[in-house]
Design an enzyme around this catalytic site. Structure first.
Site, short mmCIF file in Angstrom:
data_model
loop_
_atom_site.label_atom_id
_atom_site.label_comp_id
_atom_site.label_asym_id
_atom_site.label_seq_id
_atom_site.Cartn_x
_atom_site.Cartn_y
_atom_site.Cartn_z
N ASN A 20 79.84 65.02 27.31
CA ASN A 20 79.65 66.30 28.84
C ASN A 20 78.55 67.29 28.72
O ASN A 20 78.78 68.11 29.70
CB ASN A 20 80.73 66.27 28.80
CG ASN A 20 81.54 67.48 27.96
OD1 ASN A 20 81.00 67.44 27.30
ND2 ASN A 20 82.87 67.69 28.56
N ASP A 71 83.86 77.50 17.30
CA ASP A 71 85.21 77.47 17.53
C ASP A 71 86.87 76.68 16.49
O ASP A 71 86.48 76.50 15.79
CB ASP A 71 85.06 76.02 18.92
CG ASP A 71 84.13 75.15 18.09
OD1 ASP A 71 84.35 75.17 17.53
OD2 ASP A 71 83.60 74.58 19.57
N HIS A 110 79.29 70.35 26.24
CA HIS A 110 79.49 70.89 26.09
C HIS A 110 78.89 71.73 25.32
O HIS A 110 78.60 70.90 24.19
CB HIS A 110 81.77 70.70 25.85
CG HIS A 110 81.76 70.35 24.94
ND1 HIS A 110 82.76 69.67 24.56
CD2 HIS A 110 81.00 70.27 23.68
CE1 HIS A 110 83.04 68.37 23.70
NE2 HIS A 110 81.60 69.71 22.76
N GLU A 147 83.29 73.95 28.37
CA GLU A 147 82.94 72.27 29.27
C GLU A 147 81.97 72.62 30.45
O GLU A 147 82.13 73.70 30.77
CB GLU A 147 84.95 71.83 29.61
CG GLU A 147 85.39 71.50 28.16
CD GLU A 147 84.83 70.60 27.51
OE1 GLU A 147 84.29 70.11 27.49
OE2 GLU A 147 86.13 70.09 26.40
C1 F6R Z 1 81.74 72.09 17.08
C2 F6R Z 1 81.70 72.10 18.61
C3 F6R Z 1 81.84 70.45 19.46
C4 F6R Z 1 80.52 69.66 19.07
C5 F6R Z 1 80.34 68.84 20.21
C6 F6R Z 1 79.07 67.35 19.05
O1 F6R Z 1 81.96 72.81 16.99
O2 F6R Z 1 81.42 73.41 19.18
O3 F6R Z 1 80.70 71.90 20.85
O4 F6R Z 1 78.98 70.14 18.45
O5 F6R Z 1 81.16 68.16 20.41
O6 F6R Z 1 80.45 66.97 18.02
P1 F6R Z 1 80.12 65.58 17.14
O7 F6R Z 1 78.87 66.74 16.66
O8 F6R Z 1 80.85 65.25 16.33
O9 F6R Z 1 78.94 65.31 18.59
#
Ligand code: F6R
Length: 237
Positions: free
Chosen positions: A136, A67, A138, A143
């Site tokens: 959450n 992303d 995701h 989401e």
């Molecule tokens: C990042 C992504 C997100 C993260 C998730 C956890 O490329 O796709 O889904 O993996 O938000 O983020 P952290 O590792 O910062 O807790």
């Protein structure tokens, strides 16, 4: 989904890096799916160390990132382009033309998503996809409520996600409201998936992923239907 319990963040990162290298050694032209965020930072550091020790080369590797925020230039230090260069790409022998990260500055975002899907089709399948999970549930920026068959698309970030990610920015107002993300259907086509879950703040979502039925309300539960997905965690389960 296989669950592997490790003792701490370091062991989780070592195991993830080993898996990445194993896949890179198994394929002449490896294709990796990569995540950003706090979770895989150490994994990338270990990969850089292994590269510096001549244990692995990225010369023939193609990467697809999950992303990117809409509106952030690759040079913006809060962008995922910047993150990937900073933690991995600037330190290894990857060819920049083999690096694919959605362009959040594209004039036509729909077309950008289609081009990203097309690139995966041409270079794929992704041999190994690394994932983290949001509080959450995701994965990528898919989401809760995102259809399981979604492809790369423009996602609207939930307030909870913007709040969680505001720690990387100067203030919450700077956190973009939209992002381009690989879809859940796209992610699920990877041959192998590793989900990394670390830290007490992920305890609740980890429990939900493990205990809940497969539901679009908790996107990460879809991984339970993947034939080769492994969850690696340092949390007690
Ligand atoms: C990042 C992504 C997100 C993260 C998730 C956890 O490329 O796709 O889904 O993996 O938000 O983020 P952290 O590792 O910062 O807790």
């Amino acid at each position: 989904m296989k669950i592997v319990k490790v003792k701490d963040y370091e062991e989780m990162s070592q195991l993830a890096a080993e898996k990445v290298i194993e896949v890179m050694k198994r394929h002449q032209h490896p294709v990796l799916g990569l995540a950003t965020g706090s979770t895989p930072e150490r994994t990338y550091q270990i990969l850089v160390e292994k590269y510096e020790n001549n244990e692995v080369s990225f010369k023939h590797t193609t990467t697809f990132n999950l992303d990117e925020y809409v509106g952030l230039a690759p040079t913006n230090k809060f962008s995922y382009h910047y993150y990937m260069n900073h933690f991995l790409f600037d330190h290894v022998d990857i060819e920049k033309e083999n690096v694919f990260i959605p362009n959040g500055l594209a004039e036509n975002l729909e077309k950008e998503c289609e081009a990203f899907e097309q690139a995966i089709k041409e270079r794929g399948p992704i041999h190994l996809q690394l994932l983290g999970v949001g509080p959450n549930g995701h994965i990528g920026f898919n989401e809760p409520g995102t259809p399981f068959d979604s492809r790369t698309h423009v996602a609207t970030l939930e307030e909870e996600t913007r709040q969680a990610n505001s720690r990387f920015f100067n203030s919450i107002d700077e956190v973009p409201k939209f992002a381009l993300t690989m879809g859940i259907g796209t992610i699920m086509e990877a041959e192998e998936i590793i989900l990394l879950v670390s830290g007490e703040h992920k305890k609740e979502i980890l429990q939900q992923i493990i205990e809940s039925d497969v539901t679009e309300t908790i996107p990460a539960t879809v991984l339970k239907t993947h034939p080769n997905a492994t969850l690696i965690t340092d949390l007690d389960i």
